[in-house]
Enzyme design. Sequence first.
Site, PDB file in Angstrom:
ATOM      1  CG  ASP A  84      -2.023   0.986   1.157  1.00 26.94           C
ATOM      2  OD1 ASP A  84      -2.351   1.444   0.045  1.00 26.94           O
ATOM      3  OD2 ASP A  84      -2.576   1.317   2.218  1.00 26.94           O
ATOM      4  CG  ASN A 122      -7.970  -2.155  -4.755  1.00 28.27           C
ATOM      5  OD1 ASN A 122      -7.078  -2.958  -4.502  1.00 28.27           O
ATOM      6  ND2 ASN A 122      -8.190  -1.120  -3.962  1.00 28.27           N
TER       7      ASN A 122
END
Length: 254
Positions: free
Chosen positions: A28, A76
């Site tokens: 991330d 996502n």
Amino acid sequence: MGLSLYKGGYRLIMEEKNRPKHIGIIMDGNGRWAKKRGMPRTFGHKAGAKAFRELVKHCLERKIPYLTVYAFSTENWKRPQEEVDAIMKLLRDYLDEAFQHEDENKDICVKVIGSTGPLAPDLREKIARLEEKTKGNTGITVNIALNYGGRDELVHAFRSLAEQIKEGSLSPDQVTEDLISDSLYTAGQPDPDLIIRPSGELRLSNFLIWQAAYAEFVFMDVLWPDFGAKELDQALEEYAGRSRRFGDITAAKS
Ligand code: IPE
Ligand code: IPE
Ligand code: MG
């Protein structure tokens, strides 16, 4: 735990009993990394893909048998189409490259975990080919979590068990923790001992929720594209210093 890595910590890490058999990484911080440089988010994803390639080598060198990286979550898809397309393109590039540079990748067994049904047919085909080609490689198994969600994985597992019960090949009292583990994408693999999340966020974001029951967590402030060997060793050192009791009162012997 302080960073005494170069004052003896490395020895601690490299002892097999202190080394995780399975590391999970939530890759991330790509977007923020790009933003800091005044660049589009896709630039960060490209740099993140490079960090991933390096990470595999570092894990192989450190004799970590299983690595699972979170590349794209079931959530996502909410991102702009352009960003989703750019991430899928990077994955395609990785799969192509891994296929071409066979020699460099001879120790890597690649497995994609997640729901591959909604992916583009060419991507699914590349995945199947690479999985088939690398399945006998024994240095490290790299699970790429793609369109992966821990809850989605459990739904798939429970549906499959429910089907078997309906057919009569399984009875409800045969549903055990082990059977559920064996019905997941990670069937046959050890649970992650260590889950690392860079980028400063303190959450799991639907990553390996069943398998993480007894994982050690290391959260780091670094953004994913800046995560290298030094950061991996910091996390490994932190892990080596943890006392894993699994509910007992003394640390488990491994
Ligand atoms: C992780 O980086 C990559 C994916 C989720 C695909 P992000 O894109 O989430 O980066 P930040 O969190 O916005 O910085
Ligand atoms: C988790 O990161 C998913 C991946 C790294 C692939 P996100 O950036 O999507 O997670 P949230 O939205 O911050 O929880
Ligand atoms: Mg993020």
